[in-house]
Design a protein around this motif. Sequence first.
Motif, PDB file in Angstrom:
ATOM      1  N   MET A 136     121.136  98.833  28.788  1.00 17.68           N
ATOM      2  CA  MET A 136     120.633  97.587  29.410  1.00 17.68           C
ATOM      3  C   MET A 136     119.108  97.535  29.297  1.00 17.68           C
ATOM      4  O   MET A 136     118.417  98.486  29.642  1.00 17.68           O
TER       5      MET A 136
ATOM      6  N   MET B 275     113.565  97.910  36.064  1.00 19.21           N
ATOM      7  CA  MET B 275     114.216  98.525  37.215  1.00 19.21           C
ATOM      8  C   MET B 275     113.436  99.731  37.705  1.00 19.21           C
ATOM      9  O   MET B 275     113.298  99.941  38.888  1.00 19.21           O
TER      10      MET B 275
ATOM     11  N   GLU C 130     110.661  98.850  39.774  1.00 15.92           N
ATOM     12  CA  GLU C 130     111.011  98.345  41.085  1.00 15.92           C
ATOM     13  C   GLU C 130     111.674  99.396  41.953  1.00 15.92           C
ATOM     14  O   GLU C 130     111.783  99.223  43.149  1.00 15.92           O
ATOM     15  N   ASN C 131     112.123 100.424  41.292  1.00 18.09           N
ATOM     16  CA  ASN C 131     112.785 101.458  42.071  1.00 18.09           C
ATOM     17  C   ASN C 131     111.808 102.315  42.844  1.00 18.09           C
ATOM     18  O   ASN C 131     112.198 103.125  43.667  1.00 18.09           O
TER      19      ASN C 131
ATOM     20  N   ILE D 170     109.224 101.446  48.479  1.00 15.29           N
ATOM     21  CA  ILE D 170     108.126 100.793  49.168  1.00 15.29           C
ATOM     22  C   ILE D 170     107.992 101.447  50.521  1.00 15.29           C
ATOM     23  O   ILE D 170     108.983 101.590  51.254  1.00 15.29           O
TER      24      ILE D 170
ATOM     25  N   PRO E 106     107.612 101.506  54.159  1.00 13.62           N
ATOM     26  CA  PRO E 106     107.831 100.458  55.161  1.00 13.62           C
ATOM     27  C   PRO E 106     106.546 100.029  55.856  1.00 13.62           C
ATOM     28  O   PRO E 106     106.395  98.891  56.254  1.00 13.62           O
TER      29      PRO E 106
ATOM     30  N   LEU F  36     104.779  97.186  54.081  1.00 14.21           N
ATOM     31  CA  LEU F  36     105.415  95.867  54.010  1.00 14.21           C
ATOM     32  C   LEU F  36     104.626  94.882  54.861  1.00 14.21           C
ATOM     33  O   LEU F  36     104.141  95.235  55.929  1.00 14.21           O
ATOM     34  N   PRO F  37     104.516  93.645  54.378  1.00 12.92           N
ATOM     35  CA  PRO F  37     103.928  92.639  55.257  1.00 12.92           C
ATOM     36  C   PRO F  37     104.832  92.473  56.480  1.00 12.92           C
ATOM     37  O   PRO F  37     106.045  92.284  56.331  1.00 12.92           O
TER      38      PRO F  37
ATOM     39  N   LYS G  68     103.577  83.648  51.168  1.00  9.53           N
ATOM     40  CA  LYS G  68     104.764  83.401  50.362  1.00  9.53           C
ATOM     41  C   LYS G  68     105.961  82.898  51.144  1.00  9.53           C
ATOM     42  O   LYS G  68     107.047  82.770  50.602  1.00  9.53           O
TER      43      LYS G  68
ATOM     44  N   ASN H 160     109.705  80.513  47.109  1.00  9.27           N
ATOM     45  CA  ASN H 160     110.432  80.449  45.833  1.00  9.27           C
ATOM     46  C   ASN H 160     111.919  80.179  46.011  1.00  9.27           C
ATOM     47  O   ASN H 160     112.673  80.203  45.064  1.00  9.27           O
TER      48      ASN H 160
END
Lengths: 173, 506
Positions: free
Chosen positions: A1, A7, A10-11, A14, A16, A19-20, A96, A115
Amino acid sequence: MDLSKTMLLENLDINPEELPQMEAVDFESLESDYLYMRLTAWGLFFLMAAGVLTVLLFTTDVAAWMYYTPWAALFALVFIFEIIGFKIKGYAIRQKDVSYKSGLIWFHMTSVPFNRIQHCEISQGPLGRLFNLASVKVYTAGGSGSDLSISGLTKERAQRLRDFITKLSAEYE
Amino acid sequence: MNNLNLNEPQRQSLVGVAVIFFKNLRVAANIFISVILVQFGTEISFWGLGLKEVGFIIAGLFLIISYLQYRRFYFYVVDDKFIMEKGLLSRDRITIPFDRIQTVNLNQNIIQQVLGVMAVKVDTAGSSEKELEISALPKSYARELQNFLIEKKEETKQEKGELETETSEDERETNKTLDLSTKRPLVTLPIKDLLLVGLTENHLRTGLLVFAVINGYVWQFEEYLLKPFEPFLEEQANTFMASWLILLPIAVLAFLFISVLMSMIQSMLKYFNLEFFVDAKGVQLVSGLLKRAEYQIPNNKIQYLKWKSNPLRKLIGLRTLAVKQASPEDAGGTKGVVRVPGCRDEQLEVVLDTFYPQALEGTYTHYLPNKLLRLQHTIYFGIIPSILITGLGWFGWIFSLGALLYLPISLFFIKKYFYSVSMMVSSEMLILKKGWVFPTRVAMPLYKLQNVKLTQSIFQKQRNLASVTFYTAAGVEGFKHLPFEEAVELYDFLLYKIEVEDRGWM
């Protein structure tokens, strides 16, 4: 793939903490006129119901105070809840997304990312016209339960908010 | 595309009259039945006409109506719109801009199968649901029309610049009719499996449905159906009452028998010769005995997967897979869902692997509900019903005994349910598990989410808990009673994931 490349990026987990955080956001409160509008709406409702009660009163021999006291108590309770609960209502615009929160007994908070917005409109009821208040409705593809409605804005503020949201959400199309 | 000539208004094939006639037959039959019932018991005659003649007249009338409906039905193309005209008395003109077309499906009911025609059904992104179906087209023509419409839809979309980037090529590819029929289906239901699926349907639901339908019919014609028996019923009522203890088990058995029979028939009709195709482009499902339906969902329209089972199916290792598709008409509804009964675990894995290869990777955070869930269920489904059943003890001691039995059983089920609820979230996927009797699993890629909602009731506030609801274009899922901090963190995380996402949800 061929997706796997993105990926991996993005893996990355994050943190915590980074985070916003919704909790840290200051919510804008609604116009205090909106509280008076809601109280007026409730008042009208109770007045009408009291009218019906009075008509019914003629058909029974129950004492009048037994009839009206629970009604008045309920009325007072609703008023108190409305006044305390009003402080909780508010909306917030972040870079956002747009959020709305409300509810004293059943608190709920919804956030709609720009979005994912399908369209955005202003609505104003008869009472709203009287108080010069309008609400901004934000629609997503997630069905009626997921739509967001920010009530209690002056007509001008509502228009500005709508234009702002429309502009931001158009960037994603 | 050349032999489609859609610039001129086109009619369906002439056999369409028959298809329309059969469509109208139900209405005709209903009129006929009421005619009979109105005259029940009396000498049947209308202005000197017998029952047979009345039947013929109604049939004739409907034949004429059907023919006129056929004559007055046109479809054609003007600019970038597909137009259908229909209606006898009021002219209906339905205009569908190509870019509003969602999917184009082909259907075939028994009459259409016999006559060798197909129905073309167009689903749009509009909010109002209208009948957008051309009921009778020759098979090859129907397929051509389907391809034509989908191709046009893509063209217009591209012209409007909605798919400008590189992905447009892929999407164009995926949006084309997925003619997967040359491939080997992933799931087929041989007769043995079909019988198993029928046997393991949710009989309670079928039974109640049959009961509701019959009930509706009985009340509709109550006056005519029951009145003649009234004296008899009254006479027998006392005897019935005395022997209800014997009658009840018989009624239960009869209910069970009818339910099972109906589920068998239903699944035969619905899932006969089922073929389910899967590849990276999307899914396609062909099934049905009398009415052969063909559904396809392109990959980008799939919002999430859900699979369920029930106690009987669990025993033989079968599950029902639901492929949830974006349907603006009713998010959260059943429209646009492709259901595949009789999936085995291996097949499910193939489906998951095809659409969400990322599901198996990444680290998952696990979530469990607070005990409040169990407490609430205990009150709502355990204690309150028990009190109600005990209250029925007034009618007979047997009900009080029922409450005694009900409470421990319900507590057991509630406990089992509580321990079955859990959720896992990775940076790509959200996986929900709930249900012990009806185990349900949801696999949802985070980028398909529309928005998120956090709720907290006063009961939750006391315990510092909150619930999170996940909205997608194909339905709503949620998780109740998370510790407040976890819920807020999840809320922030999901929003973040939606906002940084480049892949479109559709």
